[in-house]
Design an enzyme around this catalytic site. Sequence first.
Site, PDB file in Angstrom:
ATOM      1  N   THR A   2       0.821  -1.213   0.000  1.00  0.00           N
ATOM      2  CA  THR A   2       0.000   0.000   0.000  1.00  0.00           C
ATOM      3  C   THR A   2       0.857   1.266   0.000  1.00  0.00           C
ATOM      4  O   THR A   2       0.340   2.370  -0.095  1.00  0.00           O
ATOM      5  CB  THR A   2      -0.945   0.014   1.209  1.00  0.00           C
ATOM      6  OG1 THR A   2      -0.180  -0.224   2.397  1.00  0.00           O
ATOM      7  CG2 THR A   2      -1.992  -1.096   1.082  1.00  0.00           C
ATOM      8  N   HIS A  35       6.977  -0.345   6.868  1.00  0.00           N
ATOM      9  CA  HIS A  35       7.049   0.439   8.102  1.00  0.00           C
ATOM     10  C   HIS A  35       7.262  -0.491   9.286  1.00  0.00           C
ATOM     11  O   HIS A  35       7.324  -1.719   9.138  1.00  0.00           O
ATOM     12  CB  HIS A  35       5.810   1.318   8.274  1.00  0.00           C
ATOM     13  CG  HIS A  35       4.510   0.574   8.241  1.00  0.00           C
ATOM     14  ND1 HIS A  35       4.104  -0.261   9.259  1.00  0.00           N
ATOM     15  CD2 HIS A  35       3.520   0.525   7.306  1.00  0.00           C
ATOM     16  CE1 HIS A  35       2.933  -0.772   8.981  1.00  0.00           C
ATOM     17  NE2 HIS A  35       2.550  -0.324   7.793  1.00  0.00           N
ATOM     18  N   HIS A  60       5.489  -3.816   9.832  1.00  0.00           N
ATOM     19  CA  HIS A  60       5.815  -4.986   9.019  1.00  0.00           C
ATOM     20  C   HIS A  60       6.957  -5.805   9.607  1.00  0.00           C
ATOM     21  O   HIS A  60       6.979  -7.021   9.495  1.00  0.00           O
ATOM     22  CB  HIS A  60       6.219  -4.556   7.600  1.00  0.00           C
ATOM     23  CG  HIS A  60       5.100  -3.986   6.796  1.00  0.00           C
ATOM     24  ND1 HIS A  60       5.151  -2.717   6.256  1.00  0.00           N
ATOM     25  CD2 HIS A  60       3.902  -4.495   6.438  1.00  0.00           C
ATOM     26  CE1 HIS A  60       4.035  -2.475   5.585  1.00  0.00           C
ATOM     27  NE2 HIS A  60       3.259  -3.534   5.683  1.00  0.00           N
ATOM     28  N   LYS A  85     -10.240  -0.571   9.790  1.00  0.00           N
ATOM     29  CA  LYS A  85     -10.398   0.752   9.185  1.00  0.00           C
ATOM     30  C   LYS A  85     -11.820   1.273   9.374  1.00  0.00           C
ATOM     31  O   LYS A  85     -12.787   0.528   9.211  1.00  0.00           O
ATOM     32  CB  LYS A  85     -10.072   0.690   7.685  1.00  0.00           C
ATOM     33  CG  LYS A  85      -8.635   0.269   7.380  1.00  0.00           C
ATOM     34  CD  LYS A  85      -7.644   1.285   7.894  1.00  0.00           C
ATOM     35  CE  LYS A  85      -6.215   0.874   7.624  1.00  0.00           C
ATOM     36  NZ  LYS A  85      -5.253   1.813   8.206  1.00  0.00           N
ATOM     37  N   ARG A 104     -10.216   2.442   2.317  1.00  0.00           N
ATOM     38  CA  ARG A 104      -8.882   2.862   1.893  1.00  0.00           C
ATOM     39  C   ARG A 104      -8.958   3.575   0.544  1.00  0.00           C
ATOM     40  O   ARG A 104      -9.803   3.240  -0.294  1.00  0.00           O
ATOM     41  CB  ARG A 104      -7.965   1.651   1.744  1.00  0.00           C
ATOM     42  CG  ARG A 104      -7.559   0.989   3.052  1.00  0.00           C
ATOM     43  CD  ARG A 104      -6.680  -0.216   2.771  1.00  0.00           C
ATOM     44  NE  ARG A 104      -6.298  -0.926   3.975  1.00  0.00           N
ATOM     45  CZ  ARG A 104      -5.189  -0.703   4.665  1.00  0.00           C
ATOM     46  NH1 ARG A 104      -4.359   0.245   4.262  1.00  0.00           N
ATOM     47  NH2 ARG A 104      -4.906  -1.413   5.744  1.00  0.00           N
ATOM     48  N   GLN A 125      -7.448 -13.012  -0.084  1.00  0.00           N
ATOM     49  CA  GLN A 125      -6.345 -13.412   0.788  1.00  0.00           C
ATOM     50  C   GLN A 125      -6.480 -14.869   1.200  1.00  0.00           C
ATOM     51  O   GLN A 125      -5.485 -15.594   1.301  1.00  0.00           O
ATOM     52  CB  GLN A 125      -6.267 -12.526   2.037  1.00  0.00           C
ATOM     53  CG  GLN A 125      -5.049 -12.881   2.895  1.00  0.00           C
ATOM     54  CD  GLN A 125      -4.801 -11.918   4.035  1.00  0.00           C
ATOM     55  OE1 GLN A 125      -4.981 -10.723   3.894  1.00  0.00           O
ATOM     56  NE2 GLN A 125      -4.374 -12.438   5.170  1.00  0.00           N
ATOM     57  N   ASP A 168      -3.728  -8.420  13.702  1.00  0.00           N
ATOM     58  CA  ASP A 168      -4.831  -7.775  12.998  1.00  0.00           C
ATOM     59  C   ASP A 168      -5.286  -8.581  11.787  1.00  0.00           C
ATOM     60  O   ASP A 168      -6.358  -8.345  11.231  1.00  0.00           O
ATOM     61  CB  ASP A 168      -4.451  -6.350  12.580  1.00  0.00           C
ATOM     62  CG  ASP A 168      -3.212  -6.298  11.699  1.00  0.00           C
ATOM     63  OD1 ASP A 168      -2.405  -7.247  11.738  1.00  0.00           O
ATOM     64  OD2 ASP A 168      -3.041  -5.302  10.978  1.00  0.00           O
ATOM     65  N   LYS A 185      -0.001   1.987  19.519  1.00  0.00           N
ATOM     66  CA  LYS A 185       0.813   1.395  18.457  1.00  0.00           C
ATOM     67  C   LYS A 185       2.168   2.078  18.390  1.00  0.00           C
ATOM     68  O   LYS A 185       2.266   3.308  18.413  1.00  0.00           O
ATOM     69  CB  LYS A 185       0.120   1.545  17.100  1.00  0.00           C
ATOM     70  CG  LYS A 185      -0.742   0.365  16.702  1.00  0.00           C
ATOM     71  CD  LYS A 185      -1.175   0.500  15.253  1.00  0.00           C
ATOM     72  CE  LYS A 185      -2.018  -0.685  14.842  1.00  0.00           C
ATOM     73  NZ  LYS A 185      -2.416  -0.596  13.420  1.00  0.00           N
ATOM     74  N   LYS A 219       4.580   5.443  15.353  1.00  0.00           N
ATOM     75  CA  LYS A 219       4.005   6.718  14.948  1.00  0.00           C
ATOM     76  C   LYS A 219       4.793   7.837  15.611  1.00  0.00           C
ATOM     77  O   LYS A 219       4.954   7.860  16.820  1.00  0.00           O
ATOM     78  CB  LYS A 219       2.537   6.810  15.365  1.00  0.00           C
ATOM     79  CG  LYS A 219       1.636   5.829  14.611  1.00  0.00           C
ATOM     80  CD  LYS A 219       1.531   6.186  13.152  1.00  0.00           C
ATOM     81  CE  LYS A 219       0.574   5.260  12.433  1.00  0.00           C
ATOM     82  NZ  LYS A 219       0.487   5.569  10.996  1.00  0.00           N
ATOM     83  N   THR A 220       5.316   8.743  14.807  1.00  0.00           N
ATOM     84  CA  THR A 220       6.078   9.871  15.324  1.00  0.00           C
ATOM     85  C   THR A 220       5.341  11.160  14.977  1.00  0.00           C
ATOM     86  O   THR A 220       4.358  11.149  14.234  1.00  0.00           O
ATOM     87  CB  THR A 220       7.492   9.918  14.699  1.00  0.00           C
ATOM     88  OG1 THR A 220       7.362  10.285  13.310  1.00  0.00           O
ATOM     89  CG2 THR A 220       8.160   8.559  14.781  1.00  0.00           C
TER      90      THR A 220
END
Length: 418
Positions: free
Chosen positions: A42, A47, A50, A84, A88, A175, A196, A241, A244-245
Site C-alpha cells: 500500500t 514500516h 511490518h 479501518k 482505503r 487473501q 490484525d 501502536k 508513529k512519530t
Amino acid sequence: MSQFFDYLKERGYVYQVTNEEEVRKGIDGDKPITFYLGIDPTADSLHIGHFFALMMFKLLQRQGHHGILVIGGATALVGDPTGKSDMRKMMTKEAVAHNVAEVKELAKRFIKTDGDNPALILDNSEWINIHSYVDFLRMVGVHFNVAKMLASEAYSKRMENGGLTFLEMGYMLMQAYDFVYLNRKYGCSLEIGGSDQWGNIVAGTELSRKMNIHDEGKSHEDRPDTFGLTCPLLMTKEGKKMGKTEAGTLWVARDKTTPFAFYQYFYNVPDENTDMLLKLFTDIPTAEIEALCKEDIVAAKRRMAFEVTKLVHGEEEANRAVEAAKALFAQGTDMTDVPCANLDKAALGSGIGILDLVTQVGFVPSKGEARRLIQQSGLSLNGEKVAAPEMQVTEANIKDGALLLQKGKKNFLRVIVK
C-alpha cells in the site's frame, strides 16, 4: 525435536494459534515445513508494523523452515478493510506495480533470498488475476457465508462507521485463496502475520479445508493441513501502536525515515519497553537482557536502539547514527543524519511565527503544545532557547540553508529552507 516454538513464545512472538499442538509439531519437528507471510504494497516502503512479522519469518527460516513472502499485487488493488473506519484510498495499477518492486527489495533486508534455503518472493496477482470475476466467485465465493463475514472483527469498524463496500468484501476471499494456492502448489501449511490479520488467516485455513472436501474424487495426500500463527501488534506498555512519530510513520526506507531518526525513535521509547524490544529484535539471551535492563536501563536502551537500527539499515548505518547522536548531543556540527523537513522560502517571507513553523513542519503537533514547550524552556532554535511564543523566525535565522529545531534533550529536526 527442538523447542523452538517455546523460544518464540518466550521472546513474545506468539499471540494466536489456530491449533497450537499441530503448529508446535510442525515448527519443532525434524522435517521442515513451508510457511508464508503476506504484505500488501500500500506504500513504496515497509514500516515498523511490518518488520515484527518479518523478524518471525527470519527466525523460522533460520531454523530451516521454507519461507514464502507474498506481496499483494492483487489484494492491494482492493485494500484490506481490517480495523479501518473508512474505505482505503483506491490505488492505480501503476502505483501498486511500483510499490511491489520497492517492497520486494526492502524485504530482502530481513529475509534470505539466496544461498541455502532461500525464501521465495511471489506476487499474488500471478494466480488471482488469471481468473475471471465470475469464475473466481464460483470457485471461492461459494464457500463464504456473508453473515459470518459481517460478524468478523475484520469488518466490524467499517460496519460501525457507515458501511462496507462490495469491493472490500472481496478482500477476505482473495487473501484466503492465497493460502489455498500456496498449499496446493508449494505444500505450504502455515500462515504467519500480525494479530490484525487473524480473521483473514482463519478464513484461509477454513477455505482450504472446504475446497479440499469440495474436490470430490481427488487425492489430497500431497496437501498438508493448514494452520495460522500471529504475533501481537507492536504496542507500547500503554497500549498505543509503536512506530508513529510527530512527523508520521516510521519507515524502513532511508529516504522516508533516516537511520538517525530511526535510531532516535527507539532510543527515546519509554524505559519499560526496552526489555520487550531487546527480546524481539536481538539474539541476546533472555536472562542477559533482564539483567542489563535492571542494572543500567540507559545502556540497555542504547544497545536496543543500535541493534534495531542495525537490523533494518545495517551495521555501518547504525554506527553512523550512534556517532551522529554523540556529535549532536555534544553540540557538534555534523548534521548528516538528523531528520529533515522542507520549508518553502516563500512561506518564510518576511518572517514566520515560531508556533506556525514548528506545527507546519510537523515537529510539534499543535500550537498549544508548542506554547507549553516554550514556557517550560523546552524548545530551541539553532541551539538557543526560544524565549517567547511570539518569536518571529526570519532569513537571519537560517544557518547553512537550514533551521535546527530542538525539543527537549534528544529530539531534533533540520528544516531545510528552499
